[in-house]
Design a protein around this motif. Structure first.
Motif: not given
Length: 70
Positions: A8-16
């Motif tokens: 993952f890149e910094e600033g990227e959105k993700a779901l837990i």
């Protein structure tokens, strides 16, 4: 194996999304389904931040418990 190696890149959105077969690094179940922002990496885990009500929370979560947000 691919789930452990996700990047993952910094600033990227993700779901837990909690992976039930892996217990190490599992976040609390109340955070399942939350949208988070990746702000860094520490060891094999990612530092993520999100708002829980009026409180900003920071968690360190391994990539197996994170999915890319689209």
């Amino acid at each position: 194996v691919n789930e452990y190696l996700k990047e993952f890149e910094e600033g990227e959105k993700a779901l837990i999304k909690i992976e039930p077969s892996e217990s190490s690094g599992r976040p609390h179940q109340r955070f399942h389904g939350k949208t988070v922002e990746v702000v860094g990496k520490q060891g094999d885990s990612y530092e993520v931040e999100f708002m829980d009500g009026n409180v900003e929370k920071t968690l360190f979560i391994p990539p197996i418990h994170l999915k890319r947000a689209e």
